[in-house]
Design a protein around this motif. Sequence first.
Motif, PDB file in Angstrom:
ATOM      1  N   ALA A   1     -78.708 -47.711-127.961  1.00  0.00           N
ATOM      2  CA  ALA A   1     -78.205 -48.061-126.697  1.00  0.00           C
ATOM      3  C   ALA A   1     -77.101 -48.398-126.241  1.00  0.00           C
ATOM      4  CB  ALA A   1     -79.597 -49.056-126.123  1.00  0.00           C
ATOM      5  N   ARG A   2     -76.632 -49.469-127.071  1.00  0.00           N
ATOM      6  CA  ARG A   2     -75.195 -49.799-126.923  1.00  0.00           C
ATOM      7  C   ARG A   2     -74.256 -48.464-126.922  1.00  0.00           C
ATOM      8  NH1 ARG A   2     -73.761 -52.424-131.221  1.00  0.00           N
ATOM      9  NH2 ARG A   2     -72.009 -51.007-131.724  1.00  0.00           N
ATOM     10  N   LEU A   3     -74.372 -47.878-128.024  1.00  0.00           N
ATOM     11  CA  LEU A   3     -73.497 -46.653-128.119  1.00  0.00           C
ATOM     12  C   LEU A   3     -73.787 -45.743-127.059  1.00  0.00           C
ATOM     13  CD1 LEU A   3     -74.030 -45.886-132.188  1.00  0.00           C
ATOM     14  CD2 LEU A   3     -72.051 -47.233-131.122  1.00  0.00           C
ATOM     15  N   ALA A   4     -74.867 -45.475-126.603  1.00  0.00           N
ATOM     16  CA  ALA A   4     -75.009 -44.450-125.536  1.00  0.00           C
ATOM     17  C   ALA A   4     -74.214 -45.132-124.211  1.00  0.00           C
ATOM     18  CB  ALA A   4     -76.777 -44.619-124.866  1.00  0.00           C
ATOM     19  N   VAL A   5     -73.955 -46.243-124.065  1.00  0.00           N
ATOM     20  CA  VAL A   5     -72.928 -46.594-122.978  1.00  0.00           C
ATOM     21  C   VAL A   5     -71.578 -46.690-123.379  1.00  0.00           C
ATOM     22  CG1 VAL A   5     -72.341 -48.821-121.387  1.00  0.00           C
ATOM     23  CG2 VAL A   5     -75.022 -47.935-121.961  1.00  0.00           C
TER      24      VAL A   5
ATOM     25  N   GLY B   1     -77.391 -53.069-124.023  1.00  0.00           N
ATOM     26  CA  GLY B   1     -76.430 -52.198-124.550  1.00  0.00           C
ATOM     27  C   GLY B   1     -75.235 -52.581-123.720  1.00  0.00           C
ATOM     28  N   ALA B   2     -75.334 -52.259-122.560  1.00  0.00           N
ATOM     29  CA  ALA B   2     -74.150 -52.474-121.575  1.00  0.00           C
ATOM     30  C   ALA B   2     -73.571 -54.118-121.671  1.00  0.00           C
ATOM     31  CB  ALA B   2     -74.532 -51.996-120.235  1.00  0.00           C
ATOM     32  N   ARG B   3     -74.668 -54.660-121.670  1.00  0.00           N
ATOM     33  CA  ARG B   3     -73.929 -56.217-121.719  1.00  0.00           C
ATOM     34  C   ARG B   3     -72.982 -56.451-123.055  1.00  0.00           C
ATOM     35  NH1 ARG B   3     -78.703 -60.176-123.214  1.00  0.00           N
ATOM     36  NH2 ARG B   3     -77.945 -58.723-125.260  1.00  0.00           N
ATOM     37  N   ASP B   4     -73.632 -55.990-124.130  1.00  0.00           N
ATOM     38  CA  ASP B   4     -73.127 -55.966-125.308  1.00  0.00           C
ATOM     39  C   ASP B   4     -71.674 -55.492-125.450  1.00  0.00           C
ATOM     40  OD1 ASP B   4     -75.307 -57.578-125.819  1.00  0.00           O
ATOM     41  OD2 ASP B   4     -76.356 -56.169-127.235  1.00  0.00           O
ATOM     42  N   ALA B   5     -71.742 -54.377-124.682  1.00  0.00           N
ATOM     43  CA  ALA B   5     -70.363 -53.672-124.699  1.00  0.00           C
ATOM     44  C   ALA B   5     -69.428 -54.079-123.778  1.00  0.00           C
ATOM     45  CB  ALA B   5     -70.931 -51.985-124.514  1.00  0.00           C
ATOM     46  N   GLY B   6     -69.723 -55.103-122.890  1.00  0.00           N
ATOM     47  CA  GLY B   6     -68.880 -55.511-121.808  1.00  0.00           C
ATOM     48  C   GLY B   6     -68.788 -54.673-120.739  1.00  0.00           C
TER      49      GLY B   6
ATOM     50  N   GLU C   1     -65.939 -48.081-127.196  1.00  0.00           N
ATOM     51  CA  GLU C   1     -65.785 -48.109-128.734  1.00  0.00           C
ATOM     52  C   GLU C   1     -66.014 -46.479-129.290  1.00  0.00           C
ATOM     53  OE1 GLU C   1     -69.175 -49.903-130.886  1.00  0.00           O
ATOM     54  OE2 GLU C   1     -70.020 -49.928-128.972  1.00  0.00           O
ATOM     55  N   ASP C   2     -65.441 -46.368-130.477  1.00  0.00           N
ATOM     56  CA  ASP C   2     -65.408 -45.170-131.044  1.00  0.00           C
ATOM     57  C   ASP C   2     -66.870 -44.465-131.385  1.00  0.00           C
ATOM     58  OD1 ASP C   2     -62.584 -44.868-130.972  1.00  0.00           O
ATOM     59  OD2 ASP C   2     -62.460 -45.718-132.813  1.00  0.00           O
ATOM     60  N   GLY C   3     -67.249 -43.523-131.482  1.00  0.00           N
ATOM     61  CA  GLY C   3     -68.433 -42.983-131.680  1.00  0.00           C
ATOM     62  C   GLY C   3     -68.709 -42.894-133.312  1.00  0.00           C
ATOM     63  N   PRO C   4     -69.900 -42.742-133.721  1.00  0.00           N
ATOM     64  CA  PRO C   4     -70.052 -42.628-135.366  1.00  0.00           C
ATOM     65  C   PRO C   4     -69.551 -41.682-135.750  1.00  0.00           C
ATOM     66  CG  PRO C   4     -71.981 -42.490-134.111  1.00  0.00           C
ATOM     67  CD  PRO C   4     -71.185 -42.757-133.204  1.00  0.00           C
ATOM     68  N   GLU C   5     -68.912 -41.738-137.124  1.00  0.00           N
ATOM     69  CA  GLU C   5     -68.293 -40.528-137.680  1.00  0.00           C
ATOM     70  C   GLU C   5     -69.424 -40.031-138.894  1.00  0.00           C
ATOM     71  OE1 GLU C   5     -64.607 -40.840-139.312  1.00  0.00           O
ATOM     72  OE2 GLU C   5     -63.697 -41.958-137.332  1.00  0.00           O
ATOM     73  N   TYR C   6     -70.089 -40.879-139.236  1.00  0.00           N
ATOM     74  CA  TYR C   6     -71.118 -40.316-140.432  1.00  0.00           C
ATOM     75  C   TYR C   6     -72.444 -41.130-140.116  1.00  0.00           C
ATOM     76  CZ  TYR C   6     -66.582 -39.768-142.655  1.00  0.00           C
ATOM     77  OH  TYR C   6     -65.137 -39.409-142.766  1.00  0.00           O
ATOM     78  N   SER C   7     -73.489 -40.453-140.756  1.00  0.00           N
ATOM     79  CA  SER C   7     -74.747 -41.016-140.696  1.00  0.00           C
ATOM     80  C   SER C   7     -74.809 -42.277-141.289  1.00  0.00           C
ATOM     81  CB  SER C   7     -75.869 -40.002-141.326  1.00  0.00           C
ATOM     82  OG  SER C   7     -75.655 -38.609-140.812  1.00  0.00           O
ATOM     83  N   PRO C   8     -75.688 -43.158-140.579  1.00  0.00           N
ATOM     84  CA  PRO C   8     -75.742 -44.699-141.354  1.00  0.00           C
ATOM     85  C   PRO C   8     -76.515 -44.612-142.417  1.00  0.00           C
ATOM     86  CG  PRO C   8     -77.097 -44.497-139.274  1.00  0.00           C
ATOM     87  CD  PRO C   8     -76.170 -43.000-139.329  1.00  0.00           C
TER      88      PRO C   8
ATOM     89  N   VAL D   1     -85.620 -36.474-134.766  1.00  0.00           N
ATOM     90  CA  VAL D   1     -84.446 -36.829-135.098  1.00  0.00           C
ATOM     91  C   VAL D   1     -83.644 -37.547-134.012  1.00  0.00           C
ATOM     92  CG1 VAL D   1     -82.041 -35.870-135.846  1.00  0.00           C
ATOM     93  CG2 VAL D   1     -84.213 -34.778-136.912  1.00  0.00           C
ATOM     94  N   GLU D   2     -83.075 -38.760-134.434  1.00  0.00           N
ATOM     95  CA  GLU D   2     -81.962 -39.270-133.399  1.00  0.00           C
ATOM     96  C   GLU D   2     -80.644 -38.950-133.879  1.00  0.00           C
ATOM     97  OE1 GLU D   2     -83.736 -40.672-130.721  1.00  0.00           O
ATOM     98  OE2 GLU D   2     -85.367 -40.182-132.012  1.00  0.00           O
ATOM     99  N   SER D   3     -79.975 -38.190-133.018  1.00  0.00           N
ATOM    100  CA  SER D   3     -78.506 -37.839-133.116  1.00  0.00           C
ATOM    101  C   SER D   3     -77.669 -38.807-132.171  1.00  0.00           C
ATOM    102  CB  SER D   3     -78.513 -36.381-133.129  1.00  0.00           C
ATOM    103  OG  SER D   3     -78.709 -35.894-131.983  1.00  0.00           O
ATOM    104  N   PHE D   4     -76.341 -38.552-132.530  1.00  0.00           N
ATOM    105  CA  PHE D   4     -75.332 -39.045-131.166  1.00  0.00           C
ATOM    106  C   PHE D   4     -73.922 -38.199-131.605  1.00  0.00           C
ATOM    107  CE2 PHE D   4     -72.370 -41.641-129.357  1.00  0.00           C
ATOM    108  CZ  PHE D   4     -72.940 -42.233-128.165  1.00  0.00           C
ATOM    109  N   SER D   5     -73.635 -37.955-130.104  1.00  0.00           N
ATOM    110  CA  SER D   5     -72.531 -36.879-130.289  1.00  0.00           C
ATOM    111  C   SER D   5     -71.464 -37.537-129.535  1.00  0.00           C
ATOM    112  CB  SER D   5     -72.934 -35.569-129.392  1.00  0.00           C
ATOM    113  OG  SER D   5     -74.230 -35.072-129.812  1.00  0.00           O
ATOM    114  N   THR D   6     -70.108 -37.110-129.906  1.00  0.00           N
ATOM    115  CA  THR D   6     -69.156 -37.564-129.257  1.00  0.00           C
ATOM    116  C   THR D   6     -68.040 -36.343-129.333  1.00  0.00           C
ATOM    117  OG1 THR D   6     -69.304 -39.723-130.671  1.00  0.00           O
ATOM    118  CG2 THR D   6     -66.856 -39.187-129.724  1.00  0.00           C
TER     119      THR D   6
END
Length: 406
Positions: free
Chosen positions: A291-295, A17-22, A302-309, A193-198
């Motif tokens: 995993a990419r978003l976590a990094v 994920g880190a590699r993909d995010a540079g 990059e911006d965090g997700p605004e809505y559930s996919p 539940v998998e969630s993501f917080s920003t």
Amino acid sequence: MAKTIVVLGGRLNVLEGARDAGVNVVLVHMPGRYDPVAEELCEEIVHLDFTDVDAVAEEVRRQQSRRQIHRIVSLTETGLLPAAILNDRFGLGGNPLAAVRRLVDKNAMRACLDDVGLSPVRYRVVSQLEDAVGFFREGPDGIVLKPPCGAASRDVHLIRTLDELRSAWRRLPHGGSLPVLAEELLTGTEISVESFSTRGRHVLMATSQKVLNDALVEVGHTMPATLTDEQLDQVASVTYRFLDAVGLHEGPAHTELMLTAAGPRVIESHNRIGGGKMSELVQHAYGVDLARLAVSVPLGVEDGPEYSPPVRGGAAIRFFTPEPGVVVDVTGTDAFDAAADLELDMPLRPGDEVTEIRDSFDRIFGSVMAWGADPRLAVERCQEVLHHITISTKSLTESGSRDVVV
């Protein structure tokens, strides 16, 4: 200029994920405990016990003398608290240390929920068998004993009778001489539940339905979970209010819930992605790389997700649960060598020893992950593999062998 993080332990997914995010990575891990592919994904690998906070702090200082370190990251259970302590110590941001402590310490988590009147569950910290017996007698359905700061279902005991309680107490770490958390036995459908917080805004990213063995170890997941719209709304509401209560404000969280007749009840939560290849399941069912978003998101890459996919399909995983003993033979795996809709992991070879699966760390005897247009098809594909592959084991106490289809 690319940002640099120090990663404590974990699997390849966070490195990829880190590699993909540079993002550049300095990995801190125990020698021989990481995949050799990690060498291709990291700027440097440092051999240290990543749970030794002071030793890792010295390494962070050494790294800071050579480059800017933007964050300490961990997506593995034993690295969560060390990462939070180090981020706090070096002023690198991240989730508040108090929030991570509340998630690690289940007694503190329960107290936090009580404070806000959310997800009521009867519980008590008990230090003596007599205290546990008293708690058991207060409820009608049984109890669960667990270490206050445990994970991966290790040393978790389902208790329905006083005899089971006395037997479990003797098997507790340190012979029951340390306090344990006793909770009422929740009944219903268990999901995660998998969630993501920003910046404190939480988004539900995925749901999965669990398959548990008799030791309450997860031996399967089906994604997404089968929920009505009303149940999904309730699950999201309880999850968001829970994460607000503990103070989590960035990154992934894996929250386990029981859907009881009285509504969703929180079992536990962790500020990481769920284990058991949960990250891969989310990618197949929802098309999201957690995993990419976590990094990338905490670093502002990059911006965090605004809505559930939206759900893109179904995915499922089932872990092999062979009869304990010595492996004599494994047959049937070659039928799935060219399968494009599943991933088969079968590490067992003749002579390997199989033990009972008492916690998540025991799930080392193989798995099959499948995906398709919906979760039902993914489960059916997993079941097809489980029924086709035969693992023959010989009991350690018997001279003969027996074929076990798992």
